[in-house]
Design a protein around this motif. Structure first.
Motif, short mmCIF file in Angstrom:
data_model
loop_
_atom_site.label_atom_id
_atom_site.label_comp_id
_atom_site.label_asym_id
_atom_site.label_seq_id
_atom_site.Cartn_x
_atom_site.Cartn_y
_atom_site.Cartn_z
N GLU A 207 -1.00 3.74 5.88
CA GLU A 207 -1.79 2.56 5.58
C GLU A 207 -0.87 1.41 5.22
O GLU A 207 0.22 1.61 4.66
CB GLU A 207 -2.77 2.83 4.44
N ASP B 214 0.87 -1.18 0.00
CA ASP B 214 0.00 0.00 0.00
C ASP B 214 0.90 1.23 0.00
O ASP B 214 1.68 1.43 0.93
CB ASP B 214 -0.90 -0.01 1.23
N VAL B 215 0.80 2.07 -1.04
CA VAL B 215 1.73 3.19 -1.21
C VAL B 215 1.30 4.42 -0.44
O VAL B 215 2.02 5.43 -0.43
CB VAL B 215 1.89 3.52 -2.71
N ASP B 216 0.12 4.38 0.19
CA ASP B 216 -0.35 5.53 0.95
C ASP B 216 0.30 5.56 2.33
O ASP B 216 0.43 4.54 3.00
CB ASP B 216 -1.87 5.50 1.11
N ARG B 217 0.67 6.82 2.74
CA ARG B 217 1.24 6.99 4.07
C ARG B 217 0.18 6.66 5.14
O ARG B 217 -0.98 7.05 5.01
CB ARG B 217 1.74 8.42 4.26
N GLU C 33 -5.64 -0.84 3.16
CA GLU C 33 -6.10 0.41 3.75
C GLU C 33 -6.27 0.30 5.27
O GLU C 33 -7.15 0.92 5.86
CB GLU C 33 -7.41 0.88 3.10
#
Length: 382
Positions: free
Chosen positions: A329, A324-327, A379
């Motif tokens: 998550e 997951d590339v979101d900070r 997520e």
């Protein structure tokens, strides 16, 4: 003298009204009132004395029925004696009971009880011993005496008492019998001295030395943390004297004999042969489980031991690649290798934690044993 067919005690008589020609008195046991087959007893008693103390253990055999007393002048002994019909006082205890409640072999402890003699007017005390047989041995000593070597005294109680308490852990020392002697006082009337007549033939009971220890102690560890214990301690009930066992007591110990022991939970009632050791019980420096039997009197002093094996099962080589590339998550596949000993593992629980020790952990899921990966949901906010 309280033994059958033995006599001892005070003899008294009234001197003749005219005794100026009497020199002394001679005492005999005889088969009748006229002195048949008489046998001398006691000492020659000078005139002016009307009593004689007969030492205990004078045999009635062959068949003496009378005590006869002859007067004697300086010339001759009279031919017709005074007499007294003998009455043999027999005072022997009966119905001795001793149920050993010290469950260690070669140790004794409990109450010894008995029934007092019906005829006990002459009894003053009871002497209780452990002995090597129903008639304890004597050994010729250096001084020519015959001391008792085959018995060891447990105690002395007064007449009117029919019980003696034997403290737990009293050594049996190889003795096989309990023997009880009745004792009387042989007191010289009007004199300052007193002697004691103790039976030479006691009543006896063969001792049963209780030995009730568990066997086959085992422990199945279910707490998989190193230095923590948890699981079931089990054992087999004693094969003998189990009717005297009230409960079992389980400890952690430094060795086989219970050094610095620490009890686990409460006593286990007889009939239950296992105990759950709570999870996360600290092992500390303990190396053994020890199990004691316990009677209504005392806990045994020699336990049965089992070497302690601390089960440890840690997953190894954890690996996680976050996709997951979101900070803030996480998502990806968590993998690991199984522990070297997976025998007691049934599932793997996976958490997200603030540190390596599980602080503030958050449950992610679980998998059964044999599966070594878990997909972390996409997520997931961290």
């Amino acid at each position: 003298d309280l033994d059958p067919l033995e006599f001892g005690g005070n003899v008294t008589w009234q001197e003749p009204a005219v005794s100026d020609r009497v020199q002394d008195y001679l005492l005999y046991f005889a088969e009748d009132a006229i002195g048949t087959n008489r046998s001398p007893v006691g000492s020659i008693v000078p005139v002016g004395t009307s009593r004689e103390l007969l030492a205990p253990e004078i045999s009635q055999l062959p068949a003496f029925t009378h005590l006869v007393i002859y007067t004697r002048s300086y010339l001759v002994e009279q031919t017709t004696p005074g007499y007294f019909a003998l009455s043999d006082t027999i005072s022997i205890v009966s119905s001795i009971v001793f149920e050993d409640l010290d469950l260690d072999f070669n140790d004794l402890g409990s109450n010894i009880t008995w029934t007092e003699p019906i005829v006990n007017q002459q009894v003053t005390e009871y002497y209780v011993y452990l002995a090597d047989g129903s008639e304890p041995a004597k050994t010729l000593g250096d001084n020519g005496n015959m001391p008792w070597t085959g018995r060891s005294q447990l105690g002395v109680v007064s007449v009117g008492t029919d019980m003696l308490f034997v403290p737990p852990e009293t050594p049996r020392n190889g003795y096989s019998h309990v023997v009880i002697y009745a004792s009387s006082d042989l007191v010289e009337p009007l004199g300052p001295t007193a002697g004691q007549a103790r039976q030479t033939t006691p009543q006896y009971l063969v001792v049963h030395d209780a030995n009730a220890s568990v066997s086959n102690v085992d422990f199945v560890g279910k707490d998989l943390d190193l230095e923590d214990l948890g699981g079931v301690v089990s054992w087999n009930a004693p094969g003998s004297d189990y009717d005297r066992v009230l409960s079992y007591v389980v400890y952690l110990s430094l060795d086989d004999i219970g050094t610095n022991r620490s009890q686990i939970e409460q006593d286990v009632p007889y009939g239950t042969n296992m105990l759950l050791t709570p999870p996360e019980t600290p092992r500390n420096a303990y190396t053994r489980f020890v199990v004691y039997t316990k009677s209504t009197l005392v806990e045994q002093t020699t336990p049965t031991a089992h070497s302690l094996f601390d089960t440890s099962a840690l997953a190894r080589n954890l690996d996680f690649l976050d996709i997951d590339v979101d900070r803030g998550e996480l998502a990806g596949n968590l993998t690991w290798d199984p522990p070297s000993d997976e025998l007691h593992v049934v599932r793997y629980n996976v958490y997200l934690s603030e540190n390596a020790y599980g602080l503030g952990r958050h449950y992610l899921g679980n998998v059964t044993v044999g599966i070594y990966e878990l997909l972390v949901l996409l997520e997931l906010l961290i």
